[in-house]
Design a protein around this motif. Sequence first.
Motif, mmCIF file in Angstrom:
data_model
loop_
_atom_site.group_PDB
_atom_site.id
_atom_site.type_symbol
_atom_site.label_atom_id
_atom_site.label_comp_id
_atom_site.label_asym_id
_atom_site.label_seq_id
_atom_site.Cartn_x
_atom_site.Cartn_y
_atom_site.Cartn_z
ATOM 1 N N VAL A 36 -7.323 4.608 -13.668
ATOM 2 C CA VAL A 36 -6.208 3.344 -13.836
ATOM 3 C C VAL A 36 -5.665 3.471 -12.225
ATOM 4 O O VAL A 36 -4.949 4.878 -12.285
ATOM 5 C CB VAL A 36 -5.367 3.142 -14.636
ATOM 6 C CG1 VAL A 36 -6.584 2.816 -16.219
ATOM 7 C CG2 VAL A 36 -4.785 4.051 -15.431
ATOM 8 N N SER A 37 -5.064 2.553 -11.608
ATOM 9 C CA SER A 37 -3.873 2.962 -10.475
ATOM 10 C C SER A 37 -2.707 3.761 -10.683
ATOM 11 O O SER A 37 -2.411 4.063 -9.972
ATOM 12 C CB SER A 37 -4.203 1.399 -10.074
ATOM 13 O OG SER A 37 -3.201 0.561 -10.814
ATOM 14 N N ALA A 91 0.435 -1.506 0.109
ATOM 15 C CA ALA A 91 -0.164 -0.154 0.014
ATOM 16 C C ALA A 91 0.899 1.398 0.096
ATOM 17 O O ALA A 91 0.238 2.293 -0.934
ATOM 18 C CB ALA A 91 -1.007 0.221 1.434
ATOM 19 N N THR A 92 1.797 1.255 0.835
ATOM 20 C CA THR A 92 2.780 2.424 0.862
ATOM 21 C C THR A 92 3.604 2.781 -0.640
ATOM 22 O O THR A 92 3.297 3.672 -0.835
ATOM 23 C CB THR A 92 3.600 2.216 2.013
ATOM 24 O OG1 THR A 92 3.147 1.867 2.939
ATOM 25 C CG2 THR A 92 5.098 3.433 2.127
ATOM 26 N N LEU A 93 3.918 1.675 -1.379
ATOM 27 C CA LEU A 93 4.754 1.807 -3.082
ATOM 28 C C LEU A 93 3.333 2.384 -3.599
ATOM 29 O O LEU A 93 3.783 2.785 -4.493
ATOM 30 C CB LEU A 93 5.060 0.287 -3.286
ATOM 31 C CG LEU A 93 6.326 0.308 -2.815
ATOM 32 C CD1 LEU A 93 6.929 -1.462 -3.177
ATOM 33 C CD2 LEU A 93 7.322 1.456 -2.528
ATOM 34 N N GLN A 94 1.901 1.261 -3.657
ATOM 35 C CA GLN A 94 1.128 2.170 -4.426
ATOM 36 C C GLN A 94 1.174 3.590 -4.188
ATOM 37 O O GLN A 94 0.557 4.396 -5.629
ATOM 38 C CB GLN A 94 -0.025 1.515 -4.588
ATOM 39 C CG GLN A 94 0.027 -0.130 -5.435
ATOM 40 C CD GLN A 94 -0.460 -1.249 -4.260
ATOM 41 O OE1 GLN A 94 -1.945 -0.518 -3.957
ATOM 42 N NE2 GLN A 94 -0.608 -2.207 -5.301
ATOM 43 N N ARG A 95 1.431 4.222 -3.245
ATOM 44 C CA ARG A 95 0.711 5.646 -2.243
ATOM 45 C C ARG A 95 1.865 6.768 -2.976
ATOM 46 O O ARG A 95 1.434 7.454 -2.641
ATOM 47 C CB ARG A 95 0.242 6.429 -1.114
ATOM 48 C CG ARG A 95 -1.179 4.868 -0.278
ATOM 49 C CD ARG A 95 -1.666 5.860 0.007
ATOM 50 N NE ARG A 95 -0.503 6.038 1.234
ATOM 51 C CZ ARG A 95 -0.145 4.632 2.497
ATOM 52 N NH1 ARG A 95 -0.690 3.691 2.451
ATOM 53 N NH2 ARG A 95 1.245 4.696 3.368
ATOM 54 N N ASP A 101 7.523 3.638 6.352
ATOM 55 C CA ASP A 101 7.344 4.162 8.174
ATOM 56 C C ASP A 101 8.353 2.955 8.948
ATOM 57 O O ASP A 101 9.012 2.372 7.765
ATOM 58 C CB ASP A 101 5.586 3.170 9.022
ATOM 59 C CG ASP A 101 6.120 3.096 10.376
ATOM 60 O OD1 ASP A 101 6.241 2.523 10.594
ATOM 61 O OD2 ASP A 101 6.030 5.004 10.981
ATOM 62 N N LEU A 102 9.447 3.904 9.819
ATOM 63 C CA LEU A 102 10.714 3.060 9.912
ATOM 64 C C LEU A 102 10.617 2.006 10.988
ATOM 65 O O LEU A 102 11.166 1.013 10.885
ATOM 66 C CB LEU A 102 11.129 4.650 11.303
ATOM 67 C CG LEU A 102 12.666 3.795 11.391
ATOM 68 C CD1 LEU A 102 13.932 3.129 10.310
ATOM 69 C CD2 LEU A 102 13.449 5.081 12.733
ATOM 70 N N ASP A 103 8.743 1.415 11.163
ATOM 71 C CA ASP A 103 9.265 0.011 12.038
ATOM 72 C C ASP A 103 8.963 -0.287 10.768
ATOM 73 O O ASP A 103 9.629 -1.807 11.388
ATOM 74 C CB ASP A 103 7.654 0.055 13.125
ATOM 75 C CG ASP A 103 7.893 1.544 13.985
ATOM 76 O OD1 ASP A 103 8.553 1.870 14.656
ATOM 77 O OD2 ASP A 103 6.801 2.112 14.874
ATOM 78 N N LEU A 104 8.066 0.097 9.644
ATOM 79 C CA LEU A 104 7.664 -0.713 8.574
ATOM 80 C C LEU A 104 9.397 -0.502 8.293
ATOM 81 O O LEU A 104 9.355 -2.903 7.397
ATOM 82 C CB LEU A 104 6.675 -0.407 7.728
ATOM 83 C CG LEU A 104 6.412 -1.273 6.340
ATOM 84 C CD1 LEU A 104 5.710 -2.381 6.886
ATOM 85 C CD2 LEU A 104 5.861 -0.080 5.338
ATOM 86 N N ASP A 107 15.827 2.931 -3.444
ATOM 87 C CA ASP A 107 14.386 3.129 -4.625
ATOM 88 C C ASP A 107 13.279 1.590 -4.134
ATOM 89 O O ASP A 107 14.257 0.417 -4.837
ATOM 90 C CB ASP A 107 14.508 3.252 -5.822
ATOM 91 C CG ASP A 107 13.909 2.591 -6.476
ATOM 92 O OD1 ASP A 107 13.401 2.929 -6.912
ATOM 93 O OD2 ASP A 107 14.222 2.630 -7.785
ATOM 94 N N PRO A 108 12.640 1.323 -3.428
ATOM 95 C CA PRO A 108 11.453 0.078 -3.347
ATOM 96 C C PRO A 108 10.972 -0.380 -4.223
ATOM 97 O O PRO A 108 10.890 -1.173 -3.992
ATOM 98 C CB PRO A 108 11.047 0.487 -2.137
ATOM 99 C CG PRO A 108 10.570 1.792 -2.475
ATOM 100 C CD PRO A 108 11.989 2.281 -2.650
ATOM 101 N N THR A 109 11.142 0.393 -6.018
ATOM 102 C CA THR A 109 10.317 -0.523 -6.901
ATOM 103 C C THR A 109 10.993 -0.517 -7.365
ATOM 104 O O THR A 109 11.250 -1.448 -8.125
ATOM 105 C CB THR A 109 9.532 0.974 -7.626
ATOM 106 O OG1 THR A 109 10.884 1.986 -7.450
ATOM 107 C CG2 THR A 109 8.809 1.835 -6.733
ATOM 108 N N SER A 110 12.751 -0.606 -7.144
ATOM 109 C CA SER A 110 13.072 -1.764 -7.491
ATOM 110 C C SER A 110 14.198 -2.906 -6.644
ATOM 111 O O SER A 110 14.568 -2.344 -5.661
ATOM 112 C CB SER A 110 14.216 -0.904 -8.004
ATOM 113 O OG SER A 110 15.146 -1.633 -9.536
#
Length: 696
Positions: A184-185, A34-38, A43-46, A130-133
């Motif tokens: 579209v998303s 959800a975080t990546l889609q937004r 968040d540091l805990d995540l 870059d969490p999308t890669s």
Amino acid sequence: MASANTKEIYGSLVFNEHVMKERLPSATYKSLKATLQRGAALDLDLANIVASVMRDWAIENGATHYTHWFQPLTGITSEKHDSFLSPNKDGTAIMEFSGKELVKGESDASSFPNGGLRATAEARGYTAWDPTSYAFIKDGTLCIPTAFCSWTGEALDKKTPLLRSMKAVTSQAKRILHLFGKDVSHVDVTVGPEQEYFLIKKEHYEAREDLILTGRTLFGAAPSKGQEMEEHYFGALREEVSAFMKDLDEELWKLGVSAKTKHNEVAPCQHELAPIFDRCNVAVDHNLLTMEMMKKLAPKHGLVCLLHEKPFEGVNGSGKHNNWSLSAPGMNLLDPGDTPKDNLQFLIFLAAIIKAVDEYNDLLRMSIVGAGNEHRLGGNEAPPAIVSIFMGEVLEGILDAIASGSEYVAPAAAKIDLGVEVLPQFAKDDTDRNRTSPFAFTGNKFEFRMPGSSVNISDANTVLNTAVAKELKGYADELEQAEDFDKAVVKLIKRTIRDHKRVIFNGNGYSREWEEEAARRGLHNEPSACEALGAFVDPKNIALFEQMGVLNEAECRSRYEVKLENYAKVRHIEAVTMLEMARRQLVPAASRYMGDIAKGMNRKKTACPGISCKAEEKVLRQLTNYTDAMSDAADRLEACVEKAERCEGALATARCYHDVVLPAMSDLRAAADAAESICGAEYWPLPSYSTMLFYV
């Protein structure tokens, strides 16, 4: 040898979605998605939970270190390795990796090229995940793809502006789709870079200082045979080349790189690898990995991989065909459909791309400049320096009909009958392919054929994404105010075609006639890299980058300075390498050969007074002339280099290297190549073109 079960090894060294879904707690996985889609920050805990799971997975797969893997303005990748190891006071140790270490690192921002953005004393810089890669394991190190910025927030890398440009084109494309009733998303820029390269024997590479230091042959007489027989293209692979390709495929598959196609290219010793399309930033990361693996694995097979755009004069150079498209869930936005003339959605995206390429063709040309590509563009299957679009007859006919308001009559669907009953008939494509076009529509994508083989394709895609985003924004702004949407779309497409048709050209891009026609059309033609770079700091283009939130003025100007400095440095290294080789290797080799010929003549005359020495005398005179010419050309080149080094400012220096040093280098090469053509082969210290390109 490649594994028998490719499916099992594919992605085995990648912390991909499959691994995350399997290993992360369900709530953490959903929160991360959800975080990546937004597009929000983690968040540091995540991040701590993700880092802990990523560390355990990496250690299980043999990793002992981690690194933030980033793309500074050098054009290649950089990495600083830190161990997971954390010692305890009792002499034992634990393995640690925190969320903070995952999402942020620190590097020296002044030691990398920065174009004046950072002074030497202003050293702090940051890398950001870059969490999308996906992260991956390479050589026992967990590699985390990251962006790189300065302490003051300026982008010091190639990934950051690329991600910004992807965000820009996504948001504007979504606005257009919304107007067509499609919410579209996301919209993705997809890229598939075809990578060309040369493989030569390691022993030949090690015998040539020019290849070691510059990546290309600065000397080399033309071989008796080049590529004119055209038998290498798609030919059977040499045994060692085939073994290398199998090894490369397996290593790339482990890293999640979808290497798909491999074959011999046109020039002898030239080859190509093409992957399956991927999201733009991932495709760039994977291409950088591909180049790294090519260079790493080739020596294991007695070979060396050359990624220079023109390693051998007189045969094809190597490019990186950047296949670019836009997609949304379930849709390729550049797919014309069965009836493209009725497909307004396709046509509006097509029109935006046409306008973007026309309005910013100087910027697209700038995006692919470099010292190596300067040798390649304009011949031997490389496109010219003039940016134009190939559409094909059918699409161009449709666009002409729309612009003129006339009825388009489609040609009858053609079948190709090969005249042999056992061979199938098949449908003929709507259009042929044009190998001379810089930017060609190829069915449901555009093939940007200008980037060179050695470059990071972030630059080309950043410019393309940004320009298209800007035009889509203009369209969306206009269409959102329209009372009759369909009529407004047609009117907009008509206007775009009428105003920007000059950039469409389906003919021979190599012809002199096209150069003259392009000049009449007002298209840019900057064959010199240093002159083409001026587009980076054109106020119109700076305004584009700033408007779309991709680069600010300081970032544009810094990159302009970096590219000019890089051009001058490359030419300087080439020039001084030529001087050293000519004076310490080539002139002495020719002199030894002449000395032995003279000794042989004297022995002949002593043994048989009055005997003819015409052949020897002819060689001596010719080789003396060529050697003198080499020595004189070397002196002139040295003076030219000194002149260039005295220039003040990056632009003046780059221009001097292009206008003054390069011609002097050509003169020295001409003299040396002429000397090679008559010097005894056993005397000449460099492996010849024939030896390197046609090894057995």
